[in-house]
Design an enzyme around this catalytic site. Structure first.
Site, PDB file in Angstrom:
ATOM      1  N   LYS A  70      13.711 -11.844   9.286  1.00 30.05           N
ATOM      2  CA  LYS A  70      12.964 -11.230   7.642  1.00 30.05           C
ATOM      3  C   LYS A  70      14.112 -10.804   7.092  1.00 30.05           C
ATOM      4  O   LYS A  70      14.935 -10.273   7.698  1.00 30.05           O
ATOM      5  CB  LYS A  70      12.063 -10.279   8.233  1.00 30.05           C
ATOM      6  CG  LYS A  70      11.265  -9.527   7.005  1.00 30.05           C
ATOM      7  CD  LYS A  70      10.242  -8.565   7.471  1.00 30.05           C
ATOM      8  CE  LYS A  70       9.497  -8.071   6.304  1.00 30.05           C
ATOM      9  NZ  LYS A  70       8.250  -7.124   6.700  1.00 30.05           N
ATOM     10  N   SER A 139       4.016  -8.319   5.106  1.00 30.70           N
ATOM     11  CA  SER A 139       5.155  -8.263   4.317  1.00 30.70           C
ATOM     12  C   SER A 139       6.061  -9.541   4.881  1.00 30.70           C
ATOM     13  O   SER A 139       6.786 -10.037   4.406  1.00 30.70           O
ATOM     14  CB  SER A 139       5.862  -7.205   4.037  1.00 30.70           C
ATOM     15  OG  SER A 139       6.140  -6.605   5.292  1.00 30.70           O
ATOM     16  N   SER A 163       2.284  -5.601   8.683  1.00 34.49           N
ATOM     17  CA  SER A 163       2.848  -6.604   8.420  1.00 34.49           C
ATOM     18  C   SER A 163       3.453  -7.639   9.252  1.00 34.49           C
ATOM     19  O   SER A 163       4.190  -8.569   8.934  1.00 34.49           O
ATOM     20  CB  SER A 163       4.370  -6.148   7.560  1.00 34.49           C
ATOM     21  OG  SER A 163       3.965  -5.526   6.234  1.00 34.49           O
TER      22      SER A 163
END
Lengths: 422, 422
Positions: A70, A139, A163
């Site tokens: 990420k 996210s 997330s």
């Protein structure tokens, strides 16, 4: 756009057995990404040539495993932009430890994956591999979608609200949110230091368990129990269950029946008031810290920031230290109460989201069913395998006592197997 | 090389009353630094012209206050090198929140201050303003020396073992190690996430209290009590007291008599076994985390690292997750035991170091008397004002219950005043 997911355990086994090579797996993966990611939007950056060469020559149990990080994790060889225009092209000097530890086990960091702005709510352009008009969740949007698309055999993300577990549920992959601070958040852009939790994605639960075991050096990949006999599983009925969509309610029931058929004793657990209260203080706790963590960005680069993250930060700036201290106290009481849930249950079975991935890329969905467990720090594993009426995945979460991560992963793997059989 | 220290409270008062201006204070300070810092080595970088102009025009209660930030805090306008050759010239994109919050209150970040390598033990070339052949202590060497030299009215540092309280004691300034996580460590290079604590330095205790109050927005600068009547102060006798040098033992006794003369009841507190045990697990706890936090640096840039930090990191890499978990458990038990110390005492009075600053710049001294309170997270304030036979400062620490930072600062200010009168 959905492809056969890459099974990390298969890759490891096949390479070990000499049936394939790290070079072959990585070359095929990069070709697949080259061909498809323009439409899907999983990656913000791909590994440079030098890193590809290094990864192709890497040794270790994760050699040949395509891994996505990420884009809030610092990487020394690719920019780290936190999904923010402020950080366009920003190049860190060092890897975040989780990336460095993955590389040390041989993993190939094939790219940085799309994140909502500062891992908050302003969405990425990433599409859900199961239906491109639906959000992959957030996210950790790119990490979950990248695993679902068959681009990644493993990926890391973070969870501050929901997330990790929510995008895993929306994308139909295994997601593991470890006990709070089991994995270092060093080198990861901070949103809320009391909540930010590093987590992982892979195609199935045994895949994510092996990944986490190898990165941490901890025995997280126990052989799952063959059945559920002797286990007591709590159906945790929370104060927000009336938000559940029928698809998720049905999936919850299906999973409960599957686990009961496997021999578990099911018990009903009504949410204690202290845990409903803990869920409710998520916003002041998170936003007070976020307003400090991103003070520089908010005050000097406001024009470059999205509306959703600014709304949270502006709220956080209005929370007083006294209100924040109250929220911390409520969270602490909640953490203690969460421990008592496991006096009579080995694990809880709870929904991973309100329902399947909502239509539109304008929102990444709601963290209502995740944020309590982020506050309490309990390990959570999203179990994929069930679907809504429209064919999109819906996931259930196995929650265990703080520190009992191996047990959460083992029970989740057992449930996953049962759902696949049914 | 020692000069009259800058009193932060005086600067604030004088500017408020119109007796001087931020511009005048900052110009005079920069001249003093220009003239003297070549020999002293407080700063690694000085503020660029644009930042000086911005600071001279700043509004807010700390306008005109020259502030130094230890060079493990990210700054958007100056390199942040962590005392490491690996990070030579490294330029972060954003301020660490503590720096941003200080600027928002008007403070002028006049420079980055020297830190031992990664805030560990390999020393800086910084000299002790009271005697240039003695260490200023570490790891926040430049911040403590800069306040003692009259270059800074306030400074921030970090403590993972004894890196705030020890240099404050060696340099004869006030040092405040807040309750764990009261100030964000975001944007600060991590060594050990369970231990790293942001702290502050100023000339006197009321100065550091006002600084911390303005940065945090918390009521930390209470008016200190006029005397100690009604207070019970514990003389905490630890398992390591036989390490104390005669100068520090004498100073401890002097401070105890001063606080008793001010009306306090003194009680003896013998260290519980659980707290001796907690002190002993500092190394595995710290080093396991440091080996992960600096995994990239240790594995890719080993040749650029100093011997002392490498020794800690190599040790950390040999600590197993089980040993680390044991250490965390011992720390948790210690934290609970620390709370019970305050059932009968308002505060503890303990030595800030083994003795005065040792001769030589080859070592920054020993954290033996600080690291227990870093593990437990209790607020600590170094009270300056006493001296060893050789004229170098020796400090005592006031410790209070977790979260009672305002009380620690108030009692420390009272003691400081009494020592000045004696």
């Amino acid at each position: 756009m959905s492809a056969a997911p890459l099974r990390l355990t298969d890759i490891v086994r096949d390479i070990e057995a000499g049936r394939t090579t790290p070079q072959a797996v990585l070359a095929a993966t990069n070709e697949r990404i080259d061909a498809g990611d323009g439409a899907l939007g999983v990656f913000t950056h791909r590994a440079p040539e030098t890193s590809r060469a290094e990864a192709a020559a890497a040794k270790g149990p994760l050699a040949g495993v395509p891994f996505g990080a990420k884009d809030v994790f610092d990487s020394f060889d690719m920019p780290t932009e936190h999904g923010s225009a402020i950080y366009r092209g920003h190049q860190p000097a060092a890897d975040a430890p989780v990336i460095a530890l993955a590389r040390a086990q041989g993993a190939a960091i094939v790219g940085k994956t799309a994140t909502t702005e500062f891992a908050s709510l302003d969405p990425t352009p990433t599409r859900n591999p199961h239906n491109p008009d639906h959000t992959p969740g957030g996210s950790s949007s790119g990490s979950a979608a990248g695993v679902a698309a068959g681009y990644l055999a493993g990926a890391c993300g973070t969870q501050t609200g929901g997330s990790v577990i929510r995008p895993a549920s929306f994308c139909g992959v295994a997601g593991y949110k470890p006990s709070f601070r089991l994995f270092p958040t060093v080198g990861v852009k901070t949103y809320s230091w009391s909540l930010d939790t590093v987590g992982f994605f892979a195609a199935t639960v045994p895949d994510v368990a092996l990944l986490a075991a190898l990165i941490s050096g901890r025995p997280l990949a126990d052989t799952p129990p063959a059945d559920a006999s002797g286990l007591t599983i709590g159906l945790y009925r929370s104060a927000v269950d009336d938000l559940l969509e029928p698809d998720m309610a049905a999936a919850w029931d299906t999973a409960a029946r599957a686990i009961e058929a496997a021999g578990a004793k099911l018990i009903e657990i009504a949410e204690p008031a202290s845990l409903s209260a803990a869920r409710e203080i998520h916003a002041p706790l998170q936003n007070f810290e976020a307003a400090q963590a991103l003070f520089h960005e908010r005050t000097r680069h406001r024009a470059l920031m999205g509306p959703k993250v600014l709304e949270q930060l502006d709220h956080g700036a209005s929370v007083t230290p006294e209100e924040y201290d109250d929220a911390r106290r409520t969270a602490r009481i909640g953490r203690k109460a969460a421990t008592t849930l496991f006096e009579n249950a080995d694990a809880l079975l709870v929904p991973s989201a309100i329902g399947a991935a909502p239509y539109s890329l304008g929102s990444t969905g709601d963290a209502m069913f995740n944020k309590l467990w982020t506050i309490t720090g309990n390990p959570c594993v999203n179990v994929p395998g069930l679907h809504a009426a429209n064919g999109l995945p819906v996931g259930l979460t196995i929650v265990t006592r703080f520190g009992r991560d191996a047990r959460a992963l083992a029970i989740a793997a057992m449930l996953e197997q049962r759902l696949a059989v049914d």
